[in-house]
Design a protein around this motif. Structure first.
Motif, PDB file in Angstrom:
ATOM      1  N   ALA A  88      -1.330  25.504  30.350  1.00  0.00           N
ATOM      2  CA  ALA A  88      -2.732  25.247  30.668  1.00  0.00           C
ATOM      3  C   ALA A  88      -3.118  26.117  31.856  1.00  0.00           C
ATOM      4  CB  ALA A  88      -2.964  23.782  30.990  1.00  0.00           C
ATOM      5  N   VAL A  89      -4.411  26.332  32.019  1.00  0.00           N
ATOM      6  CA  VAL A  89      -4.952  27.163  33.089  1.00  0.00           C
ATOM      7  C   VAL A  89      -5.901  26.311  33.925  1.00  0.00           C
ATOM      8  CG1 VAL A  89      -6.356  29.205  33.580  1.00  0.00           C
ATOM      9  CG2 VAL A  89      -4.782  29.223  31.646  1.00  0.00           C
ATOM     10  N   VAL A  90      -5.829  26.496  35.255  1.00  0.00           N
ATOM     11  CA  VAL A  90      -6.722  25.797  36.178  1.00  0.00           C
ATOM     12  C   VAL A  90      -7.455  26.852  36.995  1.00  0.00           C
ATOM     13  CG1 VAL A  90      -6.834  24.190  38.120  1.00  0.00           C
ATOM     14  CG2 VAL A  90      -5.190  23.798  36.293  1.00  0.00           C
ATOM     15  N   GLY A  91      -8.753  26.664  37.182  1.00  0.00           N
ATOM     16  CA  GLY A  91      -9.566  27.614  37.940  1.00  0.00           C
ATOM     17  C   GLY A  91      -9.133  27.722  39.393  1.00  0.00           C
ATOM     18  N   ALA A  92      -9.141  28.948  39.921  1.00  0.00           N
ATOM     19  CA  ALA A  92      -8.689  29.198  41.296  1.00  0.00           C
ATOM     20  C   ALA A  92      -9.535  28.465  42.330  1.00  0.00           C
ATOM     21  CB  ALA A  92      -8.677  30.697  41.582  1.00  0.00           C
ATOM     22  N   ASP A  93     -10.842  28.343  42.098  1.00  0.00           N
ATOM     23  CA  ASP A  93     -11.691  27.631  43.065  1.00  0.00           C
ATOM     24  C   ASP A  93     -11.270  26.172  43.186  1.00  0.00           C
ATOM     25  OD1 ASP A  93     -13.166  29.895  43.635  1.00  0.00           O
ATOM     26  OD2 ASP A  93     -14.791  29.399  42.241  1.00  0.00           O
ATOM     27  N   GLU A  94     -10.917  25.572  42.060  1.00  0.00           N
ATOM     28  CA  GLU A  94     -10.484  24.177  42.083  1.00  0.00           C
ATOM     29  C   GLU A  94      -9.128  24.032  42.785  1.00  0.00           C
ATOM     30  OE1 GLU A  94     -10.239  20.306  39.195  1.00  0.00           O
ATOM     31  OE2 GLU A  94     -10.657  22.240  38.295  1.00  0.00           O
ATOM     32  N   VAL A  95      -8.239  24.997  42.562  1.00  0.00           N
ATOM     33  CA  VAL A  95      -6.940  24.977  43.240  1.00  0.00           C
ATOM     34  C   VAL A  95      -7.149  25.095  44.745  1.00  0.00           C
ATOM     35  CG1 VAL A  95      -4.710  26.136  43.500  1.00  0.00           C
ATOM     36  CG2 VAL A  95      -5.736  25.909  41.220  1.00  0.00           C
ATOM     37  N   LYS A  96      -8.063  25.965  45.160  1.00  0.00           N
ATOM     38  CA  LYS A  96      -8.362  26.129  46.589  1.00  0.00           C
ATOM     39  C   LYS A  96      -8.934  24.834  47.165  1.00  0.00           C
ATOM     40  CE  LYS A  96     -10.669  29.108  49.884  1.00  0.00           C
ATOM     41  NZ  LYS A  96     -11.371  30.378  50.090  1.00  0.00           N
ATOM     42  N   ASP A  97      -9.816  24.162  46.428  1.00  0.00           N
ATOM     43  CA  ASP A  97     -10.364  22.885  46.886  1.00  0.00           C
ATOM     44  C   ASP A  97      -9.255  21.856  47.098  1.00  0.00           C
ATOM     45  OD1 ASP A  97     -12.924  23.909  46.806  1.00  0.00           O
ATOM     46  OD2 ASP A  97     -13.461  22.907  44.920  1.00  0.00           O
ATOM     47  N   ARG A  98      -8.257  21.869  46.231  1.00  0.00           N
ATOM     48  CA  ARG A  98      -7.175  20.877  46.279  1.00  0.00           C
ATOM     49  C   ARG A  98      -6.133  21.210  47.345  1.00  0.00           C
ATOM     50  NH1 ARG A  98      -3.407  17.860  46.677  1.00  0.00           N
ATOM     51  NH2 ARG A  98      -2.113  16.948  45.064  1.00  0.00           N
ATOM     52  N   PHE A  99      -5.759  22.502  47.464  1.00  0.00           N
ATOM     53  CA  PHE A  99      -4.648  22.896  48.334  1.00  0.00           C
ATOM     54  C   PHE A  99      -5.070  23.684  49.568  1.00  0.00           C
ATOM     55  CE2 PHE A  99      -2.510  22.191  44.238  1.00  0.00           C
ATOM     56  CZ  PHE A  99      -1.552  21.289  44.646  1.00  0.00           C
ATOM     57  N   GLY A 100      -6.355  23.927  49.754  1.00  0.00           N
ATOM     58  CA  GLY A 100      -6.820  24.644  50.941  1.00  0.00           C
ATOM     59  C   GLY A 100      -6.741  26.149  50.762  1.00  0.00           C
ATOM     60  N   ASP A 101      -7.001  26.844  51.868  1.00  0.00           N
ATOM     61  CA  ASP A 101      -7.010  28.302  51.830  1.00  0.00           C
ATOM     62  C   ASP A 101      -5.659  28.845  51.395  1.00  0.00           C
ATOM     63  OD1 ASP A 101      -9.658  28.521  52.625  1.00  0.00           O
ATOM     64  OD2 ASP A 101      -9.152  28.612  54.754  1.00  0.00           O
ATOM     65  N   TRP A 102      -5.717  30.010  50.749  1.00  0.00           N
ATOM     66  CA  TRP A 102      -4.513  30.704  50.291  1.00  0.00           C
ATOM     67  C   TRP A 102      -3.938  31.506  51.441  1.00  0.00           C
ATOM     68  CZ3 TRP A 102      -3.161  35.831  50.162  1.00  0.00           C
ATOM     69  CH2 TRP A 102      -2.019  36.139  49.456  1.00  0.00           C
ATOM     70  N   PRO A 103      -2.625  31.639  51.585  1.00  0.00           N
ATOM     71  CA  PRO A 103      -1.628  30.891  50.827  1.00  0.00           C
ATOM     72  C   PRO A 103      -1.477  29.488  51.380  1.00  0.00           C
ATOM     73  CG  PRO A 103      -0.517  32.349  52.370  1.00  0.00           C
ATOM     74  CD  PRO A 103      -2.002  32.596  52.513  1.00  0.00           C
ATOM     75  N   GLY A 104      -1.351  28.533  50.482  1.00  0.00           N
ATOM     76  CA  GLY A 104      -1.159  27.151  50.898  1.00  0.00           C
ATOM     77  C   GLY A 104       0.255  26.930  51.394  1.00  0.00           C
ATOM     78  N   GLU A 105       0.477  25.764  51.947  1.00  0.00           N
ATOM     79  CA  GLU A 105       1.832  25.406  52.381  1.00  0.00           C
ATOM     80  C   GLU A 105       2.709  25.188  51.158  1.00  0.00           C
ATOM     81  OE1 GLU A 105       2.360  22.429  55.382  1.00  0.00           O
ATOM     82  OE2 GLU A 105       0.392  22.861  56.248  1.00  0.00           O
ATOM     83  N   VAL A 106       3.980  25.555  51.281  1.00  0.00           N
ATOM     84  CA  VAL A 106       4.924  25.322  50.192  1.00  0.00           C
ATOM     85  C   VAL A 106       5.089  23.809  50.057  1.00  0.00           C
ATOM     86  CG1 VAL A 106       7.283  25.685  49.386  1.00  0.00           C
ATOM     87  CG2 VAL A 106       6.114  27.494  50.664  1.00  0.00           C
ATOM     88  N   PRO A 107       4.832  23.264  48.868  1.00  0.00           N
ATOM     89  CA  PRO A 107       4.935  21.811  48.713  1.00  0.00           C
ATOM     90  C   PRO A 107       6.393  21.344  48.752  1.00  0.00           C
ATOM     91  CG  PRO A 107       4.418  22.840  46.607  1.00  0.00           C
ATOM     92  CD  PRO A 107       4.401  23.920  47.638  1.00  0.00           C
ATOM     93  N   VAL A 108       6.574  20.129  49.182  1.00  0.00           N
ATOM     94  CA  VAL A 108       7.897  19.507  49.196  1.00  0.00           C
ATOM     95  C   VAL A 108       8.228  19.083  47.766  1.00  0.00           C
ATOM     96  CG1 VAL A 108       9.233  17.547  50.070  1.00  0.00           C
ATOM     97  CG2 VAL A 108       7.597  18.711  51.561  1.00  0.00           C
ATOM     98  N   LEU A 109       9.435  19.408  47.337  1.00  0.00           N
ATOM     99  CA  LEU A 109       9.871  19.036  45.989  1.00  0.00           C
ATOM    100  C   LEU A 109      10.014  17.518  45.912  1.00  0.00           C
ATOM    101  CD1 LEU A 109      10.930  19.906  43.179  1.00  0.00           C
ATOM    102  CD2 LEU A 109      13.205  19.979  44.197  1.00  0.00           C
ATOM    103  N   PRO A 110       9.228  16.856  45.063  1.00  0.00           N
ATOM    104  CA  PRO A 110       9.341  15.392  44.944  1.00  0.00           C
ATOM    105  C   PRO A 110      10.672  14.990  44.307  1.00  0.00           C
ATOM    106  CG  PRO A 110       7.281  16.196  43.972  1.00  0.00           C
ATOM    107  CD  PRO A 110       8.134  17.393  44.250  1.00  0.00           C
ATOM    108  N   ASP A 111      11.240  13.900  44.774  1.00  0.00           N
ATOM    109  CA  ASP A 111      12.449  13.360  44.155  1.00  0.00           C
ATOM    110  C   ASP A 111      12.161  12.981  42.720  1.00  0.00           C
ATOM    111  OD1 ASP A 111      13.966  13.580  46.475  1.00  0.00           O
ATOM    112  OD2 ASP A 111      13.499  11.546  47.144  1.00  0.00           O
ATOM    113  N   GLY A 112      13.122  13.248  41.834  1.00  0.00           N
ATOM    114  CA  GLY A 112      13.026  12.815  40.457  1.00  0.00           C
ATOM    115  C   GLY A 112      12.024  13.571  39.611  1.00  0.00           C
ATOM    116  N   LEU A 113      11.593  14.752  40.069  1.00  0.00           N
ATOM    117  CA  LEU A 113      10.605  15.516  39.303  1.00  0.00           C
ATOM    118  C   LEU A 113      11.184  15.955  37.962  1.00  0.00           C
ATOM    119  CD1 LEU A 113       7.698  16.492  39.665  1.00  0.00           C
ATOM    120  CD2 LEU A 113       8.618  18.635  40.528  1.00  0.00           C
ATOM    121  N   ILE A 114      12.417  16.441  37.988  1.00  0.00           N
ATOM    122  CA  ILE A 114      13.171  16.771  36.778  1.00  0.00           C
ATOM    123  C   ILE A 114      14.507  16.060  36.911  1.00  0.00           C
ATOM    124  CG2 ILE A 114      14.254  18.605  35.417  1.00  0.00           C
ATOM    125  CD1 ILE A 114      12.055  20.490  36.430  1.00  0.00           C
TER     126      ILE A 114
END
Length: 123
Positions: A88-114
């Motif tokens: 799937a594809v997500v628009g860059a403007d929406e990603v910026k709204d969610r994660f802030g200015d680029w480059p965003g912080e590297v997210p912490v890997l959630p436990d149990g993701l895989i």
């Protein structure tokens, strides 16, 4: 991860793709959380800012539906194809709204993701 650009008129558009292959025997209990994490990872890379979109591709066996995961999440500006459930594809403007200015912080890997591998049944 792949970042590509093209010129459209006088404007350069950049698209980032992140692709993950889940090995057999492993599973994704929460595909929506995986999508959110992968979009955050793609947004945190310092190669080139995605100005048009971020694409997520997850190949697994059995195949999980990234289309369903994106549609179940907070994402509105999406490109989904029910015939291509692994991406799937997500628009860059929406990603910026969610994660802030680029480059965003590297997210912490959630436990149990895989999780896995799934143990073989005992005879």
């Amino acid at each position: 991860m792949n970042t590509s650009s093209m010129v459209s008129g006088l404007q350069e558009e950049t698209h980032t793709t992140i692709e993950v292959q889940v090995e057999p025997g492993f599973s994704v209990p929460d595909p929506e959380a995986l999508v959110d994490y992968l979009i955050g990872v793609a947004w945190s890379t310092k190669t080139k800012e995605a100005t048009s979109s971020v694409e997520i591709i997850v190949v697994s066996d059995p195949q999980i539906s990234i289309v369903d995961a994106v549609e179940a999440g907070p994402w509105v500006d999406t490109g989904v194809d029910p015939n291509f459930p692994e991406g799937a594809v997500v628009g860059a403007d929406e990603v910026k709204d969610r994660f802030g200015d680029w480059p965003g912080e590297v997210p912490v890997l959630p436990d149990g993701l895989i999780v896995g591998p799934t143990p073989e049944p005992t005879p």
